[in-house]
Scaffold this motif. Sequence first.
Motif, PDB file in Angstrom:
ATOM      1  N   LYS A   1      25.673 -18.126  42.761  1.00  0.00           N
ATOM      2  CA  LYS A   1      26.711 -17.958  43.766  1.00  0.00           C
ATOM      3  C   LYS A   1      28.013 -18.649  43.343  1.00  0.00           C
ATOM      4  N   ILE A   2      29.104 -17.930  43.495  1.00  0.00           N
ATOM      5  CA  ILE A   2      30.424 -18.447  43.172  1.00  0.00           C
ATOM      6  C   ILE A   2      30.959 -19.164  44.418  1.00  0.00           C
ATOM      7  N   THR A   3      31.432 -20.377  44.245  1.00  0.00           N
ATOM      8  CA  THR A   3      32.023 -21.098  45.367  1.00  0.00           C
ATOM      9  C   THR A   3      33.515 -20.786  45.447  1.00  0.00           C
ATOM     10  N   GLU A   4      34.111 -21.135  46.569  1.00  0.00           N
ATOM     11  CA  GLU A   4      35.546 -20.926  46.750  1.00  0.00           C
ATOM     12  C   GLU A   4      36.344 -21.731  45.710  1.00  0.00           C
ATOM     13  N   GLU A   5      35.888 -22.942  45.430  1.00  0.00           N
ATOM     14  CA  GLU A   5      36.556 -23.786  44.439  1.00  0.00           C
ATOM     15  C   GLU A   5      36.480 -23.168  43.045  1.00  0.00           C
ATOM     16  N   MET A   6      35.325 -22.606  42.714  1.00  0.00           N
ATOM     17  CA  MET A   6      35.172 -21.950  41.409  1.00  0.00           C
ATOM     18  C   MET A   6      36.106 -20.751  41.309  1.00  0.00           C
ATOM     19  N   ALA A   7      36.215 -19.973  42.371  1.00  0.00           N
ATOM     20  CA  ALA A   7      37.096 -18.797  42.370  1.00  0.00           C
ATOM     21  C   ALA A   7      38.536 -19.236  42.144  1.00  0.00           C
ATOM     22  N   TYR A   8      38.970 -20.266  42.861  1.00  0.00           N
ATOM     23  CA  TYR A   8      40.345 -20.759  42.709  1.00  0.00           C
ATOM     24  C   TYR A   8      40.579 -21.281  41.293  1.00  0.00           C
ATOM     25  N   GLU A   9      39.649 -22.102  40.798  1.00  0.00           N
ATOM     26  CA  GLU A   9      39.809 -22.696  39.467  1.00  0.00           C
ATOM     27  C   GLU A   9      39.878 -21.618  38.376  1.00  0.00           C
ATOM     28  N   GLY A  10      38.965 -20.660  38.430  1.00  0.00           N
ATOM     29  CA  GLY A  10      38.954 -19.608  37.406  1.00  0.00           C
ATOM     30  C   GLY A  10      40.217 -18.765  37.415  1.00  0.00           C
ATOM     31  N   VAL A  11      40.673 -18.382  38.603  1.00  0.00           N
ATOM     32  CA  VAL A  11      41.898 -17.571  38.695  1.00  0.00           C
ATOM     33  C   VAL A  11      43.111 -18.393  38.273  1.00  0.00           C
ATOM     34  N   SER A  12      43.167 -19.638  38.700  1.00  0.00           N
ATOM     35  CA  SER A  12      44.279 -20.499  38.305  1.00  0.00           C
ATOM     36  C   SER A  12      44.330 -20.668  36.787  1.00  0.00           C
TER      37      SER A  12
ATOM     38  N   SER B   1      28.538 -12.108  41.456  1.00  0.00           N
ATOM     39  CA  SER B   1      28.590 -11.813  40.022  1.00  0.00           C
ATOM     40  C   SER B   1      29.736 -12.492  39.283  1.00  0.00           C
ATOM     41  N   GLY B   2      30.808 -12.837  39.988  1.00  0.00           N
ATOM     42  CA  GLY B   2      31.972 -13.410  39.317  1.00  0.00           C
ATOM     43  C   GLY B   2      32.923 -12.360  38.767  1.00  0.00           C
ATOM     44  N   VAL B   3      32.560 -11.092  38.871  1.00  0.00           N
ATOM     45  CA  VAL B   3      33.466 -10.026  38.438  1.00  0.00           C
ATOM     46  C   VAL B   3      34.675 -10.054  39.366  1.00  0.00           C
ATOM     47  N   THR B   4      35.845 -10.052  38.782  1.00  0.00           N
ATOM     48  CA  THR B   4      37.073 -10.226  39.548  1.00  0.00           C
ATOM     49  C   THR B   4      37.977  -9.015  39.352  1.00  0.00           C
ATOM     50  N   ARG B   5      38.232  -8.332  40.454  1.00  0.00           N
ATOM     51  CA  ARG B   5      39.100  -7.152  40.450  1.00  0.00           C
ATOM     52  C   ARG B   5      40.519  -7.606  40.732  1.00  0.00           C
ATOM     53  N   MET B   6      41.492  -7.097  39.957  1.00  0.00           N
ATOM     54  CA  MET B   6      42.885  -7.483  40.124  1.00  0.00           C
ATOM     55  C   MET B   6      43.686  -6.309  40.682  1.00  0.00           C
ATOM     56  N   VAL B   7      44.557  -6.626  41.635  1.00  0.00           N
ATOM     57  CA  VAL B   7      45.418  -5.618  42.241  1.00  0.00           C
ATOM     58  C   VAL B   7      46.834  -6.187  42.284  1.00  0.00           C
ATOM     59  N   ASP B   8      47.798  -5.451  41.713  1.00  0.00           N
ATOM     60  CA  ASP B   8      49.201  -5.857  41.753  1.00  0.00           C
ATOM     61  C   ASP B   8      49.833  -5.318  43.027  1.00  0.00           C
ATOM     62  N   TYR B   9      50.669  -6.168  43.656  1.00  0.00           N
ATOM     63  CA  TYR B   9      51.327  -5.772  44.900  1.00  0.00           C
ATOM     64  C   TYR B   9      52.797  -6.173  44.829  1.00  0.00           C
ATOM     65  N   VAL B  10      53.673  -5.194  45.079  1.00  0.00           N
ATOM     66  CA  VAL B  10      55.109  -5.440  45.129  1.00  0.00           C
ATOM     67  C   VAL B  10      55.540  -5.242  46.582  1.00  0.00           C
ATOM     68  N   PRO B  11      56.001  -6.328  47.244  1.00  0.00           N
ATOM     69  CA  PRO B  11      56.270  -6.253  48.681  1.00  0.00           C
ATOM     70  C   PRO B  11      57.412  -5.325  49.097  1.00  0.00           C
ATOM     71  N   GLY B  12      58.510  -5.273  48.389  1.00  0.00           N
ATOM     72  CA  GLY B  12      59.661  -4.464  48.817  1.00  0.00           C
ATOM     73  C   GLY B  12      59.308  -3.013  49.068  1.00  0.00           C
ATOM     74  N   PRO B  13      58.949  -2.304  48.029  1.00  0.00           N
ATOM     75  CA  PRO B  13      58.587  -0.895  48.230  1.00  0.00           C
ATOM     76  C   PRO B  13      57.125  -0.689  48.639  1.00  0.00           C
TER      77      PRO B  13
ATOM     78  N   PHE C   1      43.504 -11.306  43.389  1.00  0.00           N
ATOM     79  CA  PHE C   1      42.258 -11.388  42.642  1.00  0.00           C
ATOM     80  C   PHE C   1      41.118 -11.365  43.661  1.00  0.00           C
ATOM     81  N   TYR C   2      40.270 -10.355  43.580  1.00  0.00           N
ATOM     82  CA  TYR C   2      39.120 -10.235  44.474  1.00  0.00           C
ATOM     83  C   TYR C   2      37.877 -10.639  43.677  1.00  0.00           C
ATOM     84  N   VAL C   3      37.384 -11.844  43.945  1.00  0.00           N
ATOM     85  CA  VAL C   3      36.281 -12.434  43.189  1.00  0.00           C
ATOM     86  C   VAL C   3      34.965 -12.149  43.904  1.00  0.00           C
ATOM     87  N   ASN C   4      34.070 -11.417  43.242  1.00  0.00           N
ATOM     88  CA  ASN C   4      32.746 -11.142  43.799  1.00  0.00           C
ATOM     89  C   ASN C   4      31.978 -12.450  43.866  1.00  0.00           C
ATOM     90  N   LYS C   5      31.475 -12.796  45.051  1.00  0.00           N
ATOM     91  CA  LYS C   5      30.821 -14.083  45.274  1.00  0.00           C
ATOM     92  C   LYS C   5      29.503 -14.234  44.532  1.00  0.00           C
TER      93      LYS C   5
END
Length: 160
Positions: free
Chosen positions: A67-78, A129-141, A123-127
């Motif tokens: 199981k991936i913890t919230e701290e692990m998700a933050y640390e890995g993405v950071s 498996s650790g597989v992390t899906r990335m989605v880019d978002y541009v707020p203006g348009p 970054f959407y981190v699967n709790k």
Amino acid sequence: MKNIAFSLMIFGLLVCSCQNNKTVSKPSQETEMHDTLATMPKEQMSDNSNDKSSSEAIDSTKTSVDKITEEMAYEGVSNYCHKEYDWSIADKNPSIMYVTMGDGTKSEYKVIFRSYTGSFRYFYVNKTSGVTRMVDYVPGPEIEEEAGTIDLFEYLGKKN
């Protein structure tokens, strides 16, 4: 006309009696199954339950280890963001570029990277498996686009 009414009445009675026969057969099947279980040797029943509980115990242990913890998700993405992006611009103004936790779901953590350009990468981190899906978002348009996946475990414990 009387013959048709009489025929319909007989047909209705037949349908009702068939319905009653169907409902009577179900309890007898359940009774047979209950009788079979009651006559099964206790050793056989206990062997099956022990196998099930021991396999569940193994599965729960595996899940807790993986199981991936919230701290692990933050640390890995950071760590990923610090490796992939130039943070020198954030030295003078840290609020312009950062990593923070977002609202997650039962199965995923959401970690947000804000770029100095004002765009975001979610970054959407699967709790599990650790597989992390990335989605880019541009707020203006309001543009949102899939940006690939990473394995969070590759970025845990690494400081760049």
